[in-house]
Design an enzyme around this catalytic site. Structure first.
Site, PDB file in Angstrom:
ATOM      1  N   HIS A   2      -3.665   6.105   3.141  1.00  0.00           N
ATOM      2  CA  HIS A   2      -4.393   4.904   2.736  1.00  0.00           C
ATOM      3  C   HIS A   2      -3.836   3.650   3.401  1.00  0.00           C
ATOM      4  O   HIS A   2      -4.585   2.842   3.962  1.00  0.00           O
ATOM      5  CB  HIS A   2      -4.329   4.804   1.209  1.00  0.00           C
ATOM      6  CG  HIS A   2      -5.273   3.822   0.609  1.00  0.00           C
ATOM      7  ND1 HIS A   2      -4.921   2.513   0.378  1.00  0.00           N
ATOM      8  CD2 HIS A   2      -6.544   3.956   0.169  1.00  0.00           C
ATOM      9  CE1 HIS A   2      -5.949   1.887  -0.182  1.00  0.00           C
ATOM     10  NE2 HIS A   2      -6.950   2.742  -0.322  1.00  0.00           N
ATOM     11  N   ASP A  30       0.840  -1.196   0.000  1.00  0.00           N
ATOM     12  CA  ASP A  30       0.000   0.000   0.000  1.00  0.00           C
ATOM     13  C   ASP A  30       0.880   1.254   0.000  1.00  0.00           C
ATOM     14  O   ASP A  30       1.997   1.220  -0.519  1.00  0.00           O
ATOM     15  CB  ASP A  30      -0.938  -0.056   1.227  1.00  0.00           C
ATOM     16  CG  ASP A  30      -2.284   0.603   0.986  1.00  0.00           C
ATOM     17  OD1 ASP A  30      -2.285   1.801   0.657  1.00  0.00           O
ATOM     18  OD2 ASP A  30      -3.322  -0.062   1.116  1.00  0.00           O
ATOM     19  N   SER A  75     -11.247  -0.971  -0.955  1.00  0.00           N
ATOM     20  CA  SER A  75      -9.947  -0.931  -0.258  1.00  0.00           C
ATOM     21  C   SER A  75     -10.100  -1.167   1.231  1.00  0.00           C
ATOM     22  O   SER A  75      -9.191  -1.663   1.882  1.00  0.00           O
ATOM     23  CB  SER A  75      -9.284   0.444  -0.412  1.00  0.00           C
ATOM     24  OG  SER A  75      -8.675   0.597  -1.649  1.00  0.00           O
TER      25      SER A  75
END
Ligand SMILES: *[C@@H]1O[C@H](CO)[C@@H](O)[C@H](O)[C@H]1NC(C)=O
Ligand SMILES: *[C@@H]1O[C@H](CO)[C@@H](O)[C@H](O)[C@H]1NC(C)=O
Length: 751
Positions: free
Chosen positions: A229, A160, A539
């Site tokens: 994220h 990520d 996600s």
């Protein structure tokens, strides 16, 4: 009756946990190119299959030899090499011209050569909702959490945007030493010292080669997460528990934030760069290759894979559970891109929590919308009083041109596009109070998650009509907006497949049902830097499944990735706790089908004890895969008679996209429950298809642990039709083992 491993979701009124902006999971091709000798060079990735040489150094040497032969210079070969893949699979990324790439593809031993692409990346009440209660003063922890020791010593790799090690979610207090089998490392860089790895974050690496410079956006080159994220996804999968009521977004959704496997260890692989999360394939493959070497147990990829990545196949061949996102391109059919039969592809649902926001009109009518508008937000005192209210058909930049006083204005934009800008910006600059956005589903809070400085509220179309009627009938319309209140529990219709979740079938491999399973992904609260924020997207759903996979790994250390996926799919819920079918949000709401949620919504406690599993010998994936990966005219090692069509794979689903005449598909199930157990088949045939199961009863005992059965599917009409859905359930008084069946009648040849 299912064995009750977990308390039911309804009893979890206490540990209100916080669960969360959306990075669109779009995928597009993006290549780094430079001019070289007049011809432009780009990064290409060559795939050579299994590692054939013993030592990684020998593998690297063989790659250099191949590139030297191609470029006819050792120096050029060294200069153009970007990455060597040498642990889990053999291959390399290099700067080449299109002509060189074509010639490389014809080399013996080269299976494919592809230009670099860029994937995009796409607490926690969600865990209680799934029946995985954390202990609180009122309720004990769920048995599954206890039995699996909270995922202790399972290593979850997260590919990520990096991680924020100072977050309370990654505290390593009380953790034992790093598992001795761990072979990863802590790669230091600016903003990241060796002390940033811990007993919780046991490894951290980052990948910059072949990444276009603009993606770095001045951020230091280290595993540190500047986009937010990766911190969010890692804390969802394996965040340590953060104290009662300590985690919230400005008081909304306050509770214990934690990951699914709160004691699992985290290994960070930063391959995604830029605020929007761009993940070039050479960097993603390098991460997967290292993760295989390092010894991760579960790999969570919250990025949209646009094809069958051999990187993930090799990870599965090594026993690593791969968890992918379905993508955020819903609700249209055929928007799912990932078709890897070896991965668990995860769709997103809402959870039983809403953020009710009361809007009061000047005539005292009240409307409940959804927002993340919190008390104490700049100037909020004036916000809870009445201001001017207007309803506009559409809020384009032109309408604000020379607009009168915006101060205190609450504006409704009735174009139903969910578009926030430029209206929000004009209102904010002009001292406006609120923006009301109209959407077919108020569950989809993505338009408002990024709204700062004003109150942004989503309302449904009906309510918007009422509000606009009031505006038209009134000379000086007024409205006020209260801060959002968090509502959790039974009154919320949940789970429901989220509008953005990508839907099947896959265009390229409709014989492999995707997605596999659905998990919470809408409005999930998880860590970002030192605080907690909401994000929505598939996600967010994938790390939920990664956390659950870690728990299952503790309970069943010898289960293959296929077995873990099977356990999840065959025990998934297709009805909610009232027995109502689970719905899928779309432009119109409907009952969810396998293209929305695969087997259904995840049931962690059921997956812990599934009764039967559909296991797959990983070499079967290779047989299927070798026919599909190569871009050579004559594929290497491809035996089309052994594994085509793909529904011959022993998947926990059957998808026949071209049913023209009767066919028989066999499946093999392994008993992982009590030794002596009898199962009966219950068949729900897809419309237009006659389905027979032979034998209809399976008897398991000490000598018969594995049984094979046949499913005969016969089209009842000669018709060029559409997809219809059914199921096959093996059941007894304790277990139900259900797989989805998808068929399409055709009169044409598809393959
Ligand atoms: C991470 O490393 C930086 C620089 O070495 C240091 O300032 C920071 O306190 C470290 N954070 C943690 C959680 O150890
Ligand atoms: C392909 O597999 C089938 C069935 O296992 C076998 O009979 C056949 O010889 C194989 N063909 C090749 C080219 O390997």
């Amino acid at each position: 009756m299912e064995l009750q491993m977990c308390s039911s979701s309804s009893s979890s009124q206490h540990a209100r946990v916080a669960a969360w902006v959306l990075l669109p999971l779009l995928c597009f091709s993006m290549v780094l190119s430079t001019a070289h000798g007049g011809e432009s060079r780009k990064v290409y990735v060559a795939y050579l299959g299994d590692v054939k040489h013993g030592h990684p150094d020998e593998v690297v040497a063989s790659h250099h030899d191949m590139l030297t032969t191609l470029l006819q210079s050792k120096e050029d070969a060294s200069a153009s090499m970007v990455y060597n893949y040498k642990h889990g699979f053999s291959g390399f990324a290099a700067m080449l011209t299109a002509d060189q790439a074509t010639r490389l593809a014809e080399f013996s031993g080269v299976i494919s050569v592809e230009p670099s692409k860029t994937y995009r990346t796409t607490t926690t009440r969600s865990w209680d909702f799934l029946g995985l209660n954390y202990p609180s003063s009122h309720t004990p922890a769920s048995e599954l959490l206890q039995a699996s020791n909270y995922g202790e010593d399972i290593i979850i790799g997260v590919v990520d945007t990096g991680i924020w090690p100072e977050s309370r979610s990654f505290s390593d207090q009380g953790y034992g030493p790093v598992p001795s089998r761990w072979k990863g490392k802590c790669q230091v860089g600016p903003d990241w010292g060796s002390n940033n790895c811990s007993r919780k974050i046991i490894g951290a690496r980052f990948y910059t080669a072949g990444v276009p410079k603009e993606y770095f956006e001045g951020a230091p080159l280290s595993p540190r997460d500047h986009a937010g994220h990766g911190t969010h996804t890692a804390s969802t999968a394996a965040g340590s528990a953060v104290g009662q009521e300590a985690a919230s977004f400005h008081g909304i959704a306050a509770g214990v934030a934690r990951g699914g496997a709160p004691h699992a260890r985290i290994a960070v692989y930063k391959s995604c760069w830029s605020k929007e999360g761009h993940c070039p394939t050479p960097a993603v493959l390098a991460a997967i290759d290292d993760a295989i070497h390092d010894g991760v147990d579960v790999l969570s990829l919250s990025l949209e894979m646009s094809e069958n990545s051999y990187g993930t196949l090799h990870a599965v061949l090594k026993g690593i559970v791969m968890v992918h996102t379905a993508g955020n391109a819903g609700p249209h059919m055929q928007t799912i891109r990932d078709t890897s039969p070896w991965a668990i592809t995860v769709a997103a649902t809402n959870i039983d929590r809403s953020f009710d926001t009361v809007i009061t009109l000047g005539n005292k009518q009240q409307i409940v919308g959804q927002s993340l508008y919190y008390q104490g937000k700049k100037d909020s005192s004036s916000r809870s009083s009445f201001g001017n209210f207007a309803c506009l058909r559409s809020c384009t930049a032109e309408v604000f041109d020379g607009a009168q006083d915006l101060k205190g204005l609450i504006l409704l934009c009735n174009d139903q596009t969910g578009a926030l800008f430029p209206a929000a910006q004009y209102l904010m600059d002009g001292g406006g109070t609120g923006l009301i956005i109209v959407s077919s589903t108020t569950d989809d809070m993505r338009p408002v998650t990024d709204c700062e400085g004003i109150a942004c509220v989503v309302v449904n179309i009906e309510d918007a009509e009422r509000m606009c009627q009031y505006y038209e009938d009134t000379s000086s319309a007024q409205a006020k907006i209260e801060p959002a209140g968090t509502v959790t529990g039974k009154e919320i219709l949940a789970p429901k497949v989220a509008i953005f979740s990508s839907r099947g079938p896959s265009v390229t491999y409709p014989a492999i049902l995707k997605p596999d399973i659905a998990a919470p992904g809408a409005n999930i609260l998880a860590a970002k830097q030192d605080g907690y924020v909401f994000k929505s997207g598939t996600s967010m759903a994938a790390p939920h499944v990664a956390g659950i996979a870690a728990l299952l790994k503790v309970l069943h250390p010898y289960w293959s990735p296929a077995a873990i996926k099977s356990a999840m799919v065959t025990t998934a819920h297709v009805t909610d706790e009232r027995g109502m079918p689970i719905m899928a949000e779309g432009y119109s709401r409907k009952i969810a089908d396998p293209f929305d949620y695969g087997g259904g919504t995840i049931n962690p406690c059921g997956a812990a004890h599934p009764g039967l599993i559909y296991d797959i010998d990983p070499s079967d994936y290779s047989k299927f895969f070798k026919c599909t990966i190569s871009n050579k005219r004559t594929p290497v090692d491809c035996n089309t008679t052994t594994m085509q069509p793909a529904y011959y794979l022993n998947l926990p689903s059957i998808s026949v996209p071209d049913l023209r005449h009767p066919i028989t598909v066999s499946r093999t199930v392994t008993n992982v429950g009590e030794v002596n157990f009898v199962y009966h088949a219950a068949v729900q045939s897809p419309t237009g298809v006659k389905m027979e199961v032979v034998p209809p009863v399976l008897v398991f005992d000490a000598t018969n642990k594995v049984q094979t059965y046949q499913v005969k599917l016969s089209p009842m009409w000669k018709l060029h039709g559409y997809y219809t859905f059914g199921s096959l359930t093996w059941h007894n008084d304790q277990k139900t083992v259900r797989i989805p069946i998808v068929t399409r009648l055709t009169i044409e040849e598809f393959y």
